[in-house]
Design an enzyme around this catalytic site. Structure first.
Site, mmCIF file in Angstrom:
data_model
loop_
_atom_site.group_PDB
_atom_site.id
_atom_site.type_symbol
_atom_site.label_atom_id
_atom_site.label_comp_id
_atom_site.label_asym_id
_atom_site.label_seq_id
_atom_site.Cartn_x
_atom_site.Cartn_y
_atom_site.Cartn_z
ATOM 1 N N LYS A 98 0.834 -1.193 0.000
ATOM 2 C CA LYS A 98 0.000 0.000 0.000
ATOM 3 C C LYS A 98 0.875 1.251 0.000
ATOM 4 C CE LYS A 98 -2.662 -0.788 3.610
ATOM 5 N NZ LYS A 98 -3.776 -0.598 4.572
ATOM 6 N N ASP A 169 -6.200 -7.065 -12.304
ATOM 7 C CA ASP A 169 -4.856 -7.468 -11.877
ATOM 8 C C ASP A 169 -3.992 -7.820 -13.085
ATOM 9 O OD1 ASP A 169 -4.708 -7.244 -9.067
ATOM 10 O OD2 ASP A 169 -5.904 -9.042 -8.807
#
Length: 395
Positions: A98, A169
């Site tokens: 992140k 993805d």
């Protein structure tokens, strides 16, 4: 034969799918990839299943061939030192933590480029490293929902649907791979690396292509059309006597031939259907007419006839049919390889067919930490230090 990316060293700190898929493509093309995993179980996908084969997850296998695996605790000082030593001799670093995590670990781009000014640092996150959503976690399912993908998938009766695979993805992994190769080419001129900031959200929205363009031009919010095309008719599934098929008519000439082949030649001259814009406008009238005729004959007969006359079409195959598909067999798309834990495994090979430097399945997807000793020895760590690091759960 050589490989297109032979000599390129990739340090892959990513896990799950987008990042590992990117590094696998680079590995297929010949790059030397070191996959860095947590000593506490490795990549999350190692536990995603069933199915498992002798304890090895099918999900993990799909995106991790052509790599070596090193386990490192990135929160430890010693672990960070290992990463920095690897960065010194690497060309590319990939991570999908992140936003802000690499800074907290002391492994951000600004730090690593001081160690290696030529390093190409690829950050893969859900929403990118700028903007109000930058701290939000990003998963494929969430991105499909937010990007508009789900709003145009399915039909009016089904409601919003995700695609059958984690498409955002995969798209993001491919975009990351393109960006990395572009940065490697540019480095040949400048001698410098750079940071690449790739987001699942950006990648998904960019892949809306004509659907987004339709909206930006017309201002009309696209609706789900099921298996129909918003800009082309007929371009959808049709029922035949025994199973459904797909017909994809791309121009007026093909429509004329299609009408003749199914015994409705007069349709092509009907002003309501003579051009594609008119067919789109009169979709609700045309499609039932075609459907009524197509259901009278079986799928194989129609497909044979259409292919003989260059009408784009095909059967709707379930995945179990792919292993028997003569085209995929000829292209060696499905390959078998030996794995030390799982035994003989099958996987989808690379679609990249380069004539001189072919992509290749060179190594099986490694067990977690399988190459830790080998990699640390190459970095100059002696046996006593390696044992110490293992005992203290640093590797």
């Amino acid at each position: 034969m050589s490989h297109a990316l032979k000599g390129v060293k990739v340090l892959d700190l990513s896990r799950v799918l987008a990042g590992p898929y990117c590094s696998m493509v680079l590995g297929d093309l010949g790059a030397d990839v070191v996959k860095v995993e947590s000593p506490d179980g490795g990549d999350d996908t190692r536990r995603w299943g069933p199915p498992f084969q002798k304890g090895v997850s099918a999900y993990y296998l799909c995106a991790n061939r052509n790599k070596k695996s090193l386990t490192v605790n990135l929160k430890s000082t010693e672990g960070k030192d290992i990463i920095k030593k690897l960065v010194k001799e690497s060309d590319v670093v990939i991570h999908n933590f992140k936003t802000g995590t690499m800074e907290r670990l002391g492994l951000c781009y600004e730090t690593l480029k001081n160690i290696n000014p030529g390093i190409i640092f690829c950050s893969i996150t859900g929403f990118g490293e700028t903007g109000p959503y930058k701290r939000l976690p990003g998963y494929d399912f969430i991105i499909q929902a937010m990007s508009g993908f789900m709003s145009i998938t399915g039909d009016k009766n089904s409601g919003p649907q995700k695609t059958g695979i984690a498409i955002t993805d995969v798209l993001t992994g491919l975009y990351a791979c393109i960006g990395i190769q572009a940065a490697l080419l540019e480095r040949e001129r400048s001698g410098l690396g750079q940071k690449i900031d790739i987001a699942l959200y950006d990648s998904a929205v960019s892949a809306l292509i004509n659907i987004a363009s339709n909206f930006l031009m017309s201002g009309q919010t696209p609706e789900p059309l099921g298996n129909s095309h918003p800009n082309i008719v007929p371009y959808q599934t049709f029922q035949t006597k025994d199973s459904d098929i797909v017909i994809a008519v791309g121009n007026d000439r093909q429509f004329e031939v299609l009408c003749r082949l199914i015994g409705l030649a007069e349709l092509a001259k009907d002003p309501r259907f003579a051009t594609n814009p008119k067919r789109v406008e009169n979709r609700e009238v045309l499609v039932p007419i075609l459907q009524k005729q197509l259901v009278e004959t079986g799928a194989d007969e129609w497909i044979g006839l259409f292919r003989e006359n260059n009408i784009p079409c095909g059967p709707i195959q379930t995945i179990n049919k792919l292993e028997e598909d003569p085209q995929l067999l000829a292209r060696e798309t499905i390959q078998a390889i030996d794995h030390p834990t799982a035994g003989k495994i099958k996987m989808i090979g690379s679609p990249l067919k380069l004539s001189r430097t072919p992509a290749k399945v060179r190594y099986y997807p490694p067990d977690a930490g399988e190459h830790t000793n080998e990699i640390l020895t190459e970095l100059g760590y002696d046996e006593d230090l390696v044992r110490f690091l293992k005992k203290n759960k640093i590797i």
